[in-house]
Scaffold this motif. Sequence first.
Motif, PDB file in Angstrom:
ATOM      1  N   LEU A   1      -7.767  -0.586   8.163  1.00  0.00           N
ATOM      2  CA  LEU A   1      -7.540   0.642   8.325  1.00  0.00           C
ATOM      3  C   LEU A   1      -8.538   1.371   7.473  1.00  0.00           C
ATOM      4  N   GLU A   2      -9.348   2.477   7.888  1.00  0.00           N
ATOM      5  CA  GLU A   2     -10.156   3.270   7.180  1.00  0.00           C
ATOM      6  C   GLU A   2      -9.771   4.628   7.096  1.00  0.00           C
ATOM      7  N   GLU A   3      -9.339   5.304   8.074  1.00  0.00           N
ATOM      8  CA  GLU A   3      -8.887   6.847   8.198  1.00  0.00           C
ATOM      9  C   GLU A   3      -7.540   6.847   8.744  1.00  0.00           C
ATOM     10  N   LEU A   4      -6.553   7.583   8.155  1.00  0.00           N
ATOM     11  CA  LEU A   4      -5.354   7.782   8.765  1.00  0.00           C
ATOM     12  C   LEU A   4      -4.827   9.296   8.339  1.00  0.00           C
ATOM     13  N   ASN A   5      -4.416   9.769   9.406  1.00  0.00           N
ATOM     14  CA  ASN A   5      -3.622  11.214   9.330  1.00  0.00           C
ATOM     15  C   ASN A   5      -2.474  11.270   9.875  1.00  0.00           C
ATOM     16  N   LEU A   6      -1.599  11.441   8.786  1.00  0.00           N
ATOM     17  CA  LEU A   6      -0.035  11.579   9.155  1.00  0.00           C
ATOM     18  C   LEU A   6       0.461  13.071   8.702  1.00  0.00           C
TER      19      LEU A   6
ATOM     20  N   SER B   1      -1.014  -2.741   1.945  1.00  0.00           N
ATOM     21  CA  SER B   1      -1.907  -3.265   3.006  1.00  0.00           C
ATOM     22  C   SER B   1      -3.272  -2.681   3.312  1.00  0.00           C
ATOM     23  N   CYS B   2      -3.205  -1.278   2.958  1.00  0.00           N
ATOM     24  CA  CYS B   2      -4.415  -0.765   3.491  1.00  0.00           C
ATOM     25  C   CYS B   2      -5.369  -0.409   2.409  1.00  0.00           C
ATOM     26  N   HIS B   3      -6.031  -1.495   1.794  1.00  0.00           N
ATOM     27  CA  HIS B   3      -6.721  -1.236   0.797  1.00  0.00           C
ATOM     28  C   HIS B   3      -8.340  -0.975   0.939  1.00  0.00           C
ATOM     29  N   LYS B   4      -8.761  -0.829   2.263  1.00  0.00           N
ATOM     30  CA  LYS B   4      -9.867  -0.388   2.788  1.00  0.00           C
ATOM     31  C   LYS B   4     -10.012   1.267   3.032  1.00  0.00           C
ATOM     32  N   ILE B   5      -8.789   1.745   2.963  1.00  0.00           N
ATOM     33  CA  ILE B   5      -8.528   3.329   3.540  1.00  0.00           C
ATOM     34  C   ILE B   5      -9.556   4.087   2.504  1.00  0.00           C
ATOM     35  N   THR B   6     -10.310   5.054   3.469  1.00  0.00           N
ATOM     36  CA  THR B   6     -11.318   5.971   2.750  1.00  0.00           C
ATOM     37  C   THR B   6     -10.576   7.591   2.827  1.00  0.00           C
ATOM     38  N   SER B   7      -9.931   7.825   3.999  1.00  0.00           N
ATOM     39  CA  SER B   7      -9.460   9.442   4.242  1.00  0.00           C
ATOM     40  C   SER B   7      -8.126   9.272   4.571  1.00  0.00           C
ATOM     41  N   LEU B   8      -7.369   9.944   4.038  1.00  0.00           N
ATOM     42  CA  LEU B   8      -5.952  10.037   4.092  1.00  0.00           C
ATOM     43  C   LEU B   8      -5.244  11.399   4.296  1.00  0.00           C
ATOM     44  N   SER B   9      -4.585  11.494   5.387  1.00  0.00           N
ATOM     45  CA  SER B   9      -3.799  13.043   5.424  1.00  0.00           C
ATOM     46  C   SER B   9      -2.304  12.666   5.397  1.00  0.00           C
ATOM     47  N   ILE B  10      -1.721  13.609   4.309  1.00  0.00           N
ATOM     48  CA  ILE B  10       0.040  13.331   4.411  1.00  0.00           C
ATOM     49  C   ILE B  10       0.687  14.734   4.273  1.00  0.00           C
ATOM     50  N   SER B  11       1.800  14.568   4.666  1.00  0.00           N
ATOM     51  CA  SER B  11       2.669  16.151   4.457  1.00  0.00           C
ATOM     52  C   SER B  11       4.005  15.482   3.814  1.00  0.00           C
ATOM     53  N   GLY B  12       4.273  16.334   3.028  1.00  0.00           N
ATOM     54  CA  GLY B  12       5.825  16.374   2.425  1.00  0.00           C
ATOM     55  C   GLY B  12       6.621  17.238   3.177  1.00  0.00           C
TER      56      GLY B  12
ATOM     57  N   SER C   1      -3.041   5.153  -5.793  1.00  0.00           N
ATOM     58  CA  SER C   1      -4.411   5.328  -6.202  1.00  0.00           C
ATOM     59  C   SER C   1      -4.621   3.941  -7.092  1.00  0.00           C
ATOM     60  N   HIS C   2      -3.630   3.127  -7.581  1.00  0.00           N
ATOM     61  CA  HIS C   2      -4.030   2.038  -8.276  1.00  0.00           C
ATOM     62  C   HIS C   2      -4.446   0.751  -7.234  1.00  0.00           C
ATOM     63  N   SER C   3      -3.988   0.811  -5.950  1.00  0.00           N
ATOM     64  CA  SER C   3      -4.417  -0.207  -4.810  1.00  0.00           C
ATOM     65  C   SER C   3      -5.695   0.560  -3.942  1.00  0.00           C
ATOM     66  N   CYS C   4      -5.452   1.657  -3.606  1.00  0.00           N
ATOM     67  CA  CYS C   4      -6.568   2.187  -2.760  1.00  0.00           C
ATOM     68  C   CYS C   4      -7.637   3.159  -3.440  1.00  0.00           C
ATOM     69  N   LYS C   5      -8.524   2.101  -4.009  1.00  0.00           N
ATOM     70  CA  LYS C   5      -9.426   2.765  -4.799  1.00  0.00           C
ATOM     71  C   LYS C   5     -10.749   3.297  -3.953  1.00  0.00           C
ATOM     72  N   LYS C   6     -10.642   3.150  -2.795  1.00  0.00           N
ATOM     73  CA  LYS C   6     -11.835   3.589  -1.947  1.00  0.00           C
ATOM     74  C   LYS C   6     -11.504   5.048  -1.432  1.00  0.00           C
ATOM     75  N   ILE C   7     -10.201   5.454  -1.372  1.00  0.00           N
ATOM     76  CA  ILE C   7     -10.031   6.986  -0.915  1.00  0.00           C
ATOM     77  C   ILE C   7     -11.036   8.052  -1.578  1.00  0.00           C
TER      78      ILE C   7
ATOM     79  N   SER D   1     -11.512  10.939   0.610  1.00  0.00           N
ATOM     80  CA  SER D   1     -11.030  12.079   1.341  1.00  0.00           C
ATOM     81  C   SER D   1      -9.502  12.245   1.378  1.00  0.00           C
ATOM     82  N   LEU D   2      -8.882  13.419   0.659  1.00  0.00           N
ATOM     83  CA  LEU D   2      -7.401  13.381   0.613  1.00  0.00           C
ATOM     84  C   LEU D   2      -6.759  14.661   1.004  1.00  0.00           C
ATOM     85  N   PHE D   3      -5.969  14.722   1.810  1.00  0.00           N
ATOM     86  CA  PHE D   3      -5.353  16.001   2.508  1.00  0.00           C
ATOM     87  C   PHE D   3      -3.866  15.891   2.065  1.00  0.00           C
ATOM     88  N   ILE D   4      -3.302  17.067   1.420  1.00  0.00           N
ATOM     89  CA  ILE D   4      -1.961  17.045   1.115  1.00  0.00           C
ATOM     90  C   ILE D   4      -1.399  18.288   1.425  1.00  0.00           C
ATOM     91  N   ARG D   5      -0.121  18.417   2.145  1.00  0.00           N
ATOM     92  CA  ARG D   5       0.621  19.345   2.320  1.00  0.00           C
ATOM     93  C   ARG D   5       1.977  19.338   2.002  1.00  0.00           C
TER      94      ARG D   5
END
Length: 493
Positions: free
Chosen positions: A246-251, A267-278, A294-300, A302-306
């Motif tokens: 997985l490279e891009e995930l929008n939640l 599991s998703c160490h190849k992820i480069t783009s992530l969107s999450i909401s609290g 951030s310790h495992s997913c070092k390729k991120i 683009s990051l969207f946080i709400r």
Amino acid sequence: TQQQQQDQSKSCWGLDDACFCALAQAAPNITSFSIRNIGLSTEGINYDILELIACWGNLKELCFTNFSPTKFGGGVGWNASQATPVFESNVDRIVKRSLDGNGTILRCISQHCPNLETINFSNSSLTDDSFRSIFTAFPNLTKLYLNDCCGLSTNPFVTNPNKSNRQIQSLQLSKLQLSSSSILSVLNSYCTLPQFLDFSDCRSINDSVLKEIAKGAKNLKYLNLRQCLSVSDDGLVTLLKECKDLEELNLDCLMISDLTLTAIQTSCHKITSLSISGHPSFPLITSKGLLKLSHSCKKISSLFIRCVFLEGDVFDNYQSLTCLELVSCKIPSTDIFQSFTPTYRSNKNSTQLRKLTLQNCGLNDISAKFLVETVKSLSAFALNESILSASRLRPLVRSMANLLYLEIISENKKFSITENIITLLSKICPLLHTLTIGSTMSPESIVLLLSSLVHLKKLTIRLFNRKKDQVSTIIDSINQHKKEDLLFEVFAG
């Protein structure tokens, strides 16, 4: 005069016979064809779209979006005999508009274009029969986009189809209100090993569907579940354990917690783009969870946080981060902005931040001062704060030498983009080519803006609480002073 009106109407609303005929003759080997925002009639036009497609046996990509044939009614259609646009009410459009009401178009396409690999019928209306036919009529289909198609029932598959050898790798069903059983039928029969899935705003997507997707998720690279409100940590954890590529995930807009972040981290160490909401009231996602990620997913990058409470050095180890969007996040400490300064990131061997968006994050005078250093490395900066003031904006503008894209929005009636700020912008940001402003502005300020920002290619102005005549005055000022190649938009409300 009547002929001139007809010619003008044709140029604005549709393609005539000569256009279609010329297309077919001049480009017989077309492999990709797209028609957007247009009404075409399958009656009355001598050389219509069906005959055009019949000439293109090598077609591999076909896009009909916002398609509204007048034969079946609805939308802005094309009346070939009168050469005038045809309007129907919104109710008629929803009830009657259909891309393929009697199957003629799909039969023609499948007969003459058997090698189609990509179909995009987004924002059009489909019948259940047409929906089913798309999956069975094209043996080489690998990409299917049916976003926001109206006219379908919730269960277009009366019975579950048998598993097919035809495998769709990219599937977009955004905003379709299909039942979970229908979506499972599509996945189990035609999309068992997907690489790209977009189910954003599909309310029937739930944990059961995610667990079914998990069975064939080993090749999944892109997943969009934005606004899928029936999804929880339970289904996501099961799915994400299988998504090694997985490279891009929008939640975005989901009720998730640190449990989902842990699954991504594991599991998703190849992820480069992530969107999450609290959650605005409950700290389900924490800074601690983001820090561990951030310790495992070092390729991120683009990051969207709400709606997350951010504190401490939460972003220190996101070494590849170039794009950050924070919406309605609580930021009690200035340490967060300090971690994005060019000097700090160089010392951490991290890439420089290039795009930063802050929306309703409670920017104050102290945090604005720390932002000054961060802005120096940015090429794109968006600031949407209800409490924005000129005193907070001026120091930021003085650091925007590398900026190409700028967005400043504030509903604060006391705040306005003054001529002093515009003059400062023109001196500090000579290369600025895209500008969005949402605040009080006088016509004089707009004229100064247009004359001083010489490289500006796109201008968007959002006006709050303005009367109709005031909006017209501003639009007239832009039209009188803008360059020919400037694209501008004005939104009033």
